[in-house]
Structure formats: C-alpha cells, structure tokens
Motif scaffolding. Sequence first.
Motif, PDB file in Angstrom:
ATOM      1  N   GLY A 146       0.791  -1.230   0.000  1.00  0.00           N
ATOM      2  CA  GLY A 146       0.000   0.000   0.000  1.00  0.00           C
ATOM      3  C   GLY A 146       0.821   1.277   0.000  1.00  0.00           C
ATOM      4  O   GLY A 146       0.279   2.373  -0.233  1.00  0.00           O
ATOM      5  N   ASN A 147       2.144   1.183   0.237  1.00  0.00           N
ATOM      6  CA  ASN A 147       2.990   2.383   0.331  1.00  0.00           C
ATOM      7  C   ASN A 147       4.049   2.493  -0.751  1.00  0.00           C
ATOM      8  O   ASN A 147       4.567   3.588  -0.999  1.00  0.00           O
ATOM      9  CB  ASN A 147       3.695   2.404   1.693  1.00  0.00           C
ATOM     10  N   HIS A 148       4.385   1.387  -1.418  1.00  0.00           N
ATOM     11  CA  HIS A 148       5.492   1.425  -2.369  1.00  0.00           C
ATOM     12  C   HIS A 148       5.296   0.374  -3.455  1.00  0.00           C
ATOM     13  O   HIS A 148       4.621  -0.640  -3.253  1.00  0.00           O
ATOM     14  CB  HIS A 148       6.823   1.185  -1.644  1.00  0.00           C
ATOM     15  N   ALA A 149       5.914   0.648  -4.610  1.00  0.00           N
ATOM     16  CA  ALA A 149       5.854  -0.296  -5.731  1.00  0.00           C
ATOM     17  C   ALA A 149       7.189  -0.293  -6.450  1.00  0.00           C
ATOM     18  O   ALA A 149       7.870   0.743  -6.539  1.00  0.00           O
ATOM     19  CB  ALA A 149       4.734   0.085  -6.690  1.00  0.00           C
ATOM     20  N   ALA A 150       7.592  -1.467  -6.997  1.00  0.00           N
ATOM     21  CA  ALA A 150       8.880  -1.599  -7.676  1.00  0.00           C
ATOM     22  C   ALA A 150       8.807  -2.739  -8.691  1.00  0.00           C
ATOM     23  O   ALA A 150       7.848  -3.508  -8.729  1.00  0.00           O
ATOM     24  CB  ALA A 150       9.983  -1.849  -6.657  1.00  0.00           C
ATOM     25  N   ILE A 151       9.865  -2.838  -9.495  1.00  0.00           N
ATOM     26  CA  ILE A 151       9.973  -3.912 -10.484  1.00  0.00           C
ATOM     27  C   ILE A 151      11.182  -4.769 -10.106  1.00  0.00           C
ATOM     28  O   ILE A 151      12.308  -4.256  -9.940  1.00  0.00           O
ATOM     29  CB  ILE A 151      10.136  -3.336 -11.901  1.00  0.00           C
ATOM     30  N   TYR A 152      10.978  -6.045  -9.989  1.00  0.00           N
ATOM     31  CA  TYR A 152      12.048  -6.960  -9.602  1.00  0.00           C
ATOM     32  C   TYR A 152      12.992  -7.168 -10.769  1.00  0.00           C
ATOM     33  O   TYR A 152      12.579  -7.374 -11.909  1.00  0.00           O
ATOM     34  CB  TYR A 152      11.443  -8.294  -9.159  1.00  0.00           C
ATOM     35  N   VAL A 153      14.342  -7.125 -10.503  1.00  0.00           N
ATOM     36  CA  VAL A 153      15.347  -7.300 -11.558  1.00  0.00           C
ATOM     37  C   VAL A 153      16.209  -8.529 -11.315  1.00  0.00           C
ATOM     38  O   VAL A 153      17.101  -8.830 -12.120  1.00  0.00           O
ATOM     39  CB  VAL A 153      16.233  -6.042 -11.690  1.00  0.00           C
ATOM     40  N   GLY A 154      15.988  -9.266 -10.223  1.00  0.00           N
ATOM     41  CA  GLY A 154      16.742 -10.483  -9.930  1.00  0.00           C
ATOM     42  C   GLY A 154      17.739 -10.285  -8.813  1.00  0.00           C
ATOM     43  O   GLY A 154      18.122  -9.160  -8.465  1.00  0.00           O
ATOM     44  N   ASN A 155      18.116 -11.414  -8.215  1.00  0.00           N
ATOM     45  CA  ASN A 155      19.120 -11.429  -7.144  1.00  0.00           C
ATOM     46  C   ASN A 155      18.724 -10.574  -5.942  1.00  0.00           C
ATOM     47  O   ASN A 155      19.574  -9.938  -5.292  1.00  0.00           O
ATOM     48  CB  ASN A 155      20.490 -10.998  -7.657  1.00  0.00           C
ATOM     49  N   GLY A 156      17.438 -10.527  -5.649  1.00  0.00           N
ATOM     50  CA  GLY A 156      16.963  -9.762  -4.497  1.00  0.00           C
ATOM     51  C   GLY A 156      16.991  -8.254  -4.676  1.00  0.00           C
ATOM     52  O   GLY A 156      16.870  -7.504  -3.693  1.00  0.00           O
ATOM     53  N   MET A 157      17.117  -7.781  -5.903  1.00  0.00           N
ATOM     54  CA  MET A 157      17.208  -6.354  -6.185  1.00  0.00           C
ATOM     55  C   MET A 157      15.978  -5.880  -6.957  1.00  0.00           C
ATOM     56  O   MET A 157      15.368  -6.643  -7.709  1.00  0.00           O
ATOM     57  CB  MET A 157      18.469  -6.036  -6.978  1.00  0.00           C
TER      58      MET A 157
END
Length: 255
Positions: free
Chosen positions: A214-225
Amino acid sequence: MKRSISIAAAAIAATLAFSGVAPAAIATDSAQSTDYVVSTRSFPKVNTAKTNLLAEATSTDVDKDSNWGGLGSMDVPQTKSTAEKEAEAAAAAEKKAAEEAAAKAAQEQAAAASRSEQRESLDTTSTQSTTTTTPTVPTSKNGAAIAAYAQQFVGAPYVAGGTTPSGWDCSGFVMYVFAQFGISLPRTSGAQAMVGTAVPSLAQAQPGDIIANGNHAAIYVGNGMIVNALNPAQGTQVTSLEAFGGAAYSIRRVL
C-alpha cells in the motif's frame, strides 16, 4: 602829602590794570602807615583757532554717467534660515532614498529575470535530455525485457504524482514501464499489489515481476534487487528490498 600818596596809588593801579595784573587789594591807612599791599593774578594764554570764513570752498565735479554701484549690482551673500536648510536636507534624503529603492528594485528584477532564464534553460535541457535518452522499447515481451528496460531509467527524477520520465513517483514509474509493453496497470501501489498472478515467495520471483504494497511499488530485476522511484533526493535507483522498510509486500506477475 596824603593827597600825593593817593594819586600815586591810583597811578600804580592803573598801570597794573593795563599790564594784565589785577590788583587784589590796596590798603592804605592814612593815619598809621605808608606801606602798600598788592595782590596779583595771572591768566593762562588761550590759543583759539580761527576759521577763515572768507576762504573759497573746494568742490568736486562728478560726471552724471559715472557708475558708483547700486543695490542691483552689489554682490550680497545670501543666507538661508534653519527651516530652509532642514527642508533642503529632507528633500535630498528623500531623493536619495527613492534612488536607492529604484536601484534595488532594478537589481531584484534583473535577478528574477536571470532565475527565470535559468529555469527555462534547465527545463529545456531536461526535456531535450528526456527526449534523447528515452530508451527504445524491446521487441520481446517478457519479464526479462521489462526488467532490462526499466533499469535504463536509473537517475530519472522523482516527482510526487508524476507518471513520465520527466518526473514520476513509485507507482507512476511501474505503470509507465508496463504501458510501453502494452500492459495497463492501476495508478496506485496498493492496486498494483493486486494485479496478475501472485508469486508465493521471493525465491520464486523472476525479473519483471511487480513487488508492491500500500505504500510502495517496484519492479524486480533479480538477485533480491529492485528498480524503483524512491524520493526527490534519490530519484530512480536500483536498490535492495530494504526500500520497503521491512514492511510486507506482494509479488505479482503479469506476463
């Protein structure tokens, strides 16, 4: 004999009177003595200056056209009263203050114009930079292509409510990237945490998955990043999942 003495005394008195000596007293005693007592008094000489009334008077002839000066030609220094001096000082101070205020206003106007030109220059540069550096969308439509494309926006500015490379927030960034691949996403991070298919754990996450709450959004790029738009100071960066601050998140796959 007595008559002869009287005549002699009268003669002496007359002689003294003509010689300037006044007799004070002549005592005779026809009966007892033939001696004489004479008193005299002298008067100081007085010198009196006499004016010659008959002497000819001296006169001076003056031409009628002679210029002896007049009030109109006299150079008389002009003095001012205290009130006049104070009024002149006040007027000079007021004039000086007005000139200083005008100069200050001109300086402020010039500074404002300079700042405006600088902002316009920055805006133009930013627009040109965005136009020239916007990456080309890959032809492949998979998660890896999405992750690779998203990382090309590292350094883009963060703007609350923004949805373009010139400035975006976290959910605006995710929405823009997926839109370039023809995928329409909700505007908010909370809604993006509900799209597609849920991924059970981070171990099963793949590049291109959406990680959101509910507070943040991102795109996963691999290796926990992840790649995400953080804040105005950091802009768009690749970071660890610590960007969620330890809060729970959802992993969603749309491809």
